[in-house]
Design an enzyme around this catalytic site. Structure first.
Site, PDB file in Angstrom:
ATOM      1  N   ARG A   1       0.821  -1.233   0.000  1.00  0.00           N
ATOM      2  CA  ARG A   1       0.000   0.000   0.000  1.00  0.00           C
ATOM      3  C   ARG A   1       0.847   1.273   0.000  1.00  0.00           C
ATOM      4  NH1 ARG A   1      -3.043  -3.174   3.601  1.00  0.00           N
ATOM      5  NH2 ARG A   1      -4.841  -4.051   2.496  1.00  0.00           N
TER       6      ARG A   1
ATOM      7  N   LYS B   1       3.040  11.705 -10.949  1.00  0.00           N
ATOM      8  CA  LYS B   1       2.187  10.848 -11.798  1.00  0.00           C
ATOM      9  C   LYS B   1       2.959   9.563 -12.104  1.00  0.00           C
ATOM     10  CE  LYS B   1       0.157  14.070 -14.872  1.00  0.00           C
ATOM     11  NZ  LYS B   1      -0.425  14.162 -16.207  1.00  0.00           N
TER      12      LYS B   1
ATOM     13  N   GLU C   1      10.265  19.451 -24.531  1.00  0.00           N
ATOM     14  CA  GLU C   1       9.480  19.752 -23.312  1.00  0.00           C
ATOM     15  C   GLU C   1      10.034  21.005 -22.628  1.00  0.00           C
ATOM     16  OE1 GLU C   1       6.726  18.240 -22.427  1.00  0.00           O
ATOM     17  OE2 GLU C   1       6.790  16.238 -23.334  1.00  0.00           O
TER      18      GLU C   1
ATOM     19  N   LYS D   1       7.992  23.283 -14.252  1.00  0.00           N
ATOM     20  CA  LYS D   1       7.145  22.146 -13.868  1.00  0.00           C
ATOM     21  C   LYS D   1       6.871  22.177 -12.357  1.00  0.00           C
ATOM     22  CE  LYS D   1       5.417  17.803 -14.123  1.00  0.00           C
ATOM     23  NZ  LYS D   1       5.333  16.591 -14.875  1.00  0.00           N
TER      24      LYS D   1
ATOM     25  N   GLU E   1      -4.005  18.374 -11.564  1.00  0.00           N
ATOM     26  CA  GLU E   1      -4.318  18.689 -12.953  1.00  0.00           C
ATOM     27  C   GLU E   1      -5.752  19.152 -13.153  1.00  0.00           C
ATOM     28  OE1 GLU E   1      -3.779  15.572 -15.999  1.00  0.00           O
ATOM     29  OE2 GLU E   1      -2.124  16.786 -16.693  1.00  0.00           O
TER      30      GLU E   1
ATOM     31  N   ARG F   1      -2.102  22.998 -14.089  1.00  0.00           N
ATOM     32  CA  ARG F   1      -1.236  21.918 -14.579  1.00  0.00           C
ATOM     33  C   ARG F   1      -1.576  21.543 -16.012  1.00  0.00           C
ATOM     34  NH1 ARG F   1       0.914  16.748 -10.968  1.00  0.00           N
ATOM     35  NH2 ARG F   1       2.168  15.826 -12.618  1.00  0.00           N
TER      36      ARG F   1
ATOM     37  N   ASN G   1       0.020  20.636 -20.911  1.00  0.00           N
ATOM     38  CA  ASN G   1      -0.486  19.879 -22.062  1.00  0.00           C
ATOM     39  C   ASN G   1      -0.361  20.641 -23.377  1.00  0.00           C
ATOM     40  OD1 ASN G   1      -1.201  17.624 -20.599  1.00  0.00           O
ATOM     41  ND2 ASN G   1      -3.205  18.472 -20.049  1.00  0.00           N
TER      42      ASN G   1
ATOM     43  N   HIS H   1       0.139  18.863 -26.567  1.00  0.00           N
ATOM     44  CA  HIS H   1      -0.172  17.452 -26.336  1.00  0.00           C
ATOM     45  C   HIS H   1      -1.510  17.016 -26.930  1.00  0.00           C
ATOM     46  CE1 HIS H   1       3.287  17.758 -23.805  1.00  0.00           C
ATOM     47  NE2 HIS H   1       3.184  16.515 -23.373  1.00  0.00           N
TER      48      HIS H   1
ATOM     49  N   HIS I   1      -0.506  13.945 -28.881  1.00  0.00           N
ATOM     50  CA  HIS I   1      -0.983  12.610 -28.496  1.00  0.00           C
ATOM     51  C   HIS I   1      -1.737  11.948 -29.636  1.00  0.00           C
ATOM     52  CE1 HIS I   1      -0.806  12.973 -23.829  1.00  0.00           C
ATOM     53  NE2 HIS I   1       0.298  12.481 -24.350  1.00  0.00           N
TER      54      HIS I   1
ATOM     55  N   HIS J   1       8.132  10.811 -28.168  1.00  0.00           N
ATOM     56  CA  HIS J   1       7.092  11.661 -27.592  1.00  0.00           C
ATOM     57  C   HIS J   1       7.398  13.158 -27.816  1.00  0.00           C
ATOM     58  CE1 HIS J   1       4.008  12.931 -24.816  1.00  0.00           C
ATOM     59  NE2 HIS J   1       4.903  13.572 -24.085  1.00  0.00           N
TER      60      HIS J   1
HETATM   61  N1  LIG Z   1       4.728  10.837 -15.138  1.00  0.00           N
HETATM   62  C1  LIG Z   1       4.698  11.922 -15.876  1.00  0.00           C
HETATM   63  O1  LIG Z   1       4.300  13.000 -15.434  1.00  0.00           O
HETATM   64  C2  LIG Z   1       5.175  11.868 -17.297  1.00  0.00           C
HETATM   65  C3  LIG Z   1       5.370  13.035 -18.024  1.00  0.00           C
HETATM   66  C4  LIG Z   1       5.879  12.956 -19.317  1.00  0.00           C
HETATM   67  C5  LIG Z   1       6.187  11.714 -19.857  1.00  0.00           C
HETATM   68  N2  LIG Z   1       5.970  10.582 -19.110  1.00  0.00           N
HETATM   69  C6  LIG Z   1       6.293   9.260 -19.656  1.00  0.00           C
HETATM   70  O2  LIG Z   1       7.691   9.180 -19.876  1.00  0.00           O
HETATM   71  C7  LIG Z   1       7.929   8.188 -20.865  1.00  0.00           C
HETATM   72  C8  LIG Z   1       8.997   8.677 -21.825  1.00  0.00           C
HETATM   73  O3  LIG Z   1      10.174   8.937 -21.094  1.00  0.00           O
HETATM   74  P1  LIG Z   1      11.598   8.856 -21.790  1.00  0.00           P
HETATM   75  O4  LIG Z   1      11.597   9.640 -23.027  1.00  0.00           O
HETATM   76  O5  LIG Z   1      12.595   9.176 -20.747  1.00  0.00           O
HETATM   77  O6  LIG Z   1      11.659   7.331 -22.261  1.00  0.00           O
HETATM   78  P2  LIG Z   1      12.506   6.059 -21.791  1.00  0.00           P
HETATM   79  O7  LIG Z   1      12.506   5.918 -20.311  1.00  0.00           O
HETATM   80  O8  LIG Z   1      12.036   4.921 -22.588  1.00  0.00           O
HETATM   81  O9  LIG Z   1      13.998   6.459 -22.236  1.00  0.00           O
HETATM   82  C9  LIG Z   1      14.280   6.666 -23.607  1.00  0.00           C
HETATM   83  C10 LIG Z   1      15.441   5.751 -24.065  1.00  0.00           C
HETATM   84  O10 LIG Z   1      16.646   6.191 -23.471  1.00  0.00           O
HETATM   85  C11 LIG Z   1      17.304   5.102 -22.790  1.00  0.00           C
HETATM   86  N3  LIG Z   1      18.052   5.728 -21.695  1.00  0.00           N
HETATM   87  C12 LIG Z   1      17.584   6.209 -20.512  1.00  0.00           C
HETATM   88  N4  LIG Z   1      18.574   6.857 -19.866  1.00  0.00           N
HETATM   89  C13 LIG Z   1      19.682   6.774 -20.638  1.00  0.00           C
HETATM   90  C14 LIG Z   1      21.004   7.266 -20.509  1.00  0.00           C
HETATM   91  N5  LIG Z   1      21.387   8.033 -19.488  1.00  0.00           N
HETATM   92  N6  LIG Z   1      21.892   6.979 -21.492  1.00  0.00           N
HETATM   93  C15 LIG Z   1      21.515   6.250 -22.590  1.00  0.00           C
HETATM   94  N7  LIG Z   1      20.257   5.785 -22.782  1.00  0.00           N
HETATM   95  C16 LIG Z   1      19.361   6.042 -21.802  1.00  0.00           C
HETATM   96  C17 LIG Z   1      16.180   4.180 -22.441  1.00  0.00           C
HETATM   97  O11 LIG Z   1      16.629   2.852 -22.243  1.00  0.00           O
HETATM   98  C18 LIG Z   1      15.283   4.296 -23.656  1.00  0.00           C
HETATM   99  O12 LIG Z   1      15.774   3.498 -24.685  1.00  0.00           O
HETATM  100  C19 LIG Z   1       6.597   7.914 -21.542  1.00  0.00           C
HETATM  101  O13 LIG Z   1       6.132   6.646 -21.159  1.00  0.00           O
HETATM  102  C20 LIG Z   1       5.689   9.007 -21.008  1.00  0.00           C
HETATM  103  O14 LIG Z   1       4.343   8.600 -20.890  1.00  0.00           O
HETATM  104  C21 LIG Z   1       5.482  10.639 -17.860  1.00  0.00           C
END
Ligand SMILES: NC(=O)c1ccc[n+]([C@@H]2O[C@H](COP(=O)([O-])OP(=O)(O)OC[C@H]3O[C@@H](n4cnc5c(N)ncnc54)[C@H](O)[C@@H]3O)[C@@H](O)[C@H]2O)c1
Length: 356
Positions: free
Chosen positions: A117, A139, A181, A219, A229, A233, A237, A240, A244, A257
């Site tokens: 939990r 999130k 971003e 942020k 949100e 917040r 978007n 987005h 999206h 993304h």
């Molecule tokens: N929680 C939130 O508020 C929020 C906000 C925006 C995006 N997201 C989520 O984030 C995700 C995208 O995040 P991302 O772009 O970081 O993707 P990711 O975590 O998949 O990383 C992108 C790539 O980089 C690699 N990688 C990570 N760190 C590295 C490093 N230091 N050196 C070399 N390679 C590295 C990973 O293995 C992957 O192949 C999506 O799923 C999205 O929905 C969440």
């Protein structure tokens, strides 16, 4: 120099954005009162650093390596993390460290939110996107076959610990997607950040923790005003609604993304302009920065405007049948509005606007 920002939601937590500090994680955790055993859930790309952290965190520390990439944000990976934590006899005072990009942050964060939990989570982002966006704000979640991020929880970290030196191994394309971003944060709330990004060297700017920290600060400010949100917040978007829909139509993984968001911001700025909310210069200045960072702005040829409109209307951000748009009034200031006629959106999608 102060490298710490602060989210004030609940008991609050520090957001540290610095350089050459990742090995000091144990001290940083102790400083926020975290003393339990540590379970590091790390991206496979960070294996060497994660193994070093295991030694630094001391006896009883466990490590699980997970591949980054959207495919890992699923029930199977989540179950894999639960199995690992239970196998290592996780206790309520233990700490999960999410050491990776947004994918590891989201799935490990959700595991921490739900196991026993809820146990403490530390977000240690290793992509630029995770630093400026996903690691802050609480999130967490995974995807479902019927939609992205459909299962999740708000679970604020106890600490966000970002070290820009970890970005050295990040591929250029991933780096650019993260800058999208950061540019968004400049457009919605910080004109000076936008200008500084516009003149920075895109391949080296991440070495400047102060610049990354300012993008994170937007942020942090937005989350502090509106954690769940409801209003402010939603500004995050920007880009987005269209972005999206593009991701959904192309299939996830075709564009990163951040790339889809850049195209979305370019189209949404034109919508703002067509509504006379902003000057055409917002569109041209924004596009110039995207070009500089090698980010796309053109709608992929295989996407038809009517199809895009249809998908946008099914978005999570639709309320009582109206799309809630985040649109810029000028560089550094955006607003939320529902008053955007769909005919105008369609016109922008098919003809663009004249920015001369
Ligand atoms: N929680 C939130 O508020 C929020 C906000 C925006 C995006 N997201 C989520 O984030 C995700 C995208 O995040 P991302 O772009 O970081 O993707 P990711 O975590 O998949 O990383 C992108 C790539 O980089 C690699 N990688 C990570 N760190 C590295 C490093 N230091 N050196 C070399 N390679 C590295 C990973 O293995 C992957 O192949 C999506 O799923 C999205 O929905 C969440």
């Amino acid at each position: 120099m102060n490298d710490t920002l602060r989210v004030t939601v609940g008991t609050g937590y520090p957001v540290i954005v610095a350089s050459d500090v990742w090995q000091d994680l144990p001290d940083a955790m102790r400083a926020v009162g975290l003393h339990g055993r540590v379970h590091i859930i790390a991206d496979t790309h960070l294996r060497a650093q994660a193994e070093q952290l295991v030694s630094a965190c001391g006896e009883g520390t466990s490590l699980l390596l997970i591949a980054g990439g959207e495919a890992s944000k699923d029930m199977l990976t989540l179950m894999h993390i639960y199995n690992h934590l239970l196998h290592h006899r996780v206790e309520r005072r233990d700490i999960v460290v999410a050491f990776g990009g947004g994918v590891i942050g989201d799935v490990a964060g959700f595991a921490a939110a739900t196991i026993l939990r809820g146990v403490a989570v530390v977000q240690m982002p290793t992509t630029l996107l995770a630093m400026v966006d996903s690691a802050v704000g609480g999130k967490t979640g995974i995807n479902h076959a019927l939609g992205k991020n459909m299962i999740g929880a708000f679970h604020q970290p106890r600490l966000v610990y970002a070290d820009v030196t970890l970005l050295k191994t990040l591929p250029q394309r991933e780096l650019a997607a993260g800058w999208a971003e950061a540019i968004k944060h400049g457009v919605i709330r910080d004109a000076q950040l936008f200008d500084d990004l516009a003149s920075a060297d895109p391949t080296n700017a991440f070495f400047d923790p102060a610049l990354v920290r300012r993008a994170v600060a937007v942020k942090v400010d937005v989350v502090n005003i509106d954690v769940h949100e409801q209003a402010e917040r939603m500004l995050l978007n920007y880009g987005h609604t269209v972005g999206h829909a593009i991701e959904q139509l192309l299939g996830y993984g075709v564009l990163l993304h951040g790339e889809a968001i850049a195209i979305g911001m370019h189209i949404e700025a034109q919508i703002a302009c067509a509504l006379h909310l902003c000057e055409p210069s917002v569109v041209t200045r924004q596009k110039a920065v995207f070009d500089r960072y090698n980010l796309p702005t053109a709608l992929p040829a295989e996407i038809s405007p009517p199809k895009l409109l249809e998908v946008m209307q099914r978005d999570k951000k639709v309320l009582a049948g109206h799309i809630r748009w985040a649109l810029p009034e000028k560089i550094g200031y955006a607003i939320i509005t529902r008053d955007v006629p769909l005919t105008l959106v369609e016109q922008v999608l098919t003809q663009g606007i004249n920015t001369q």
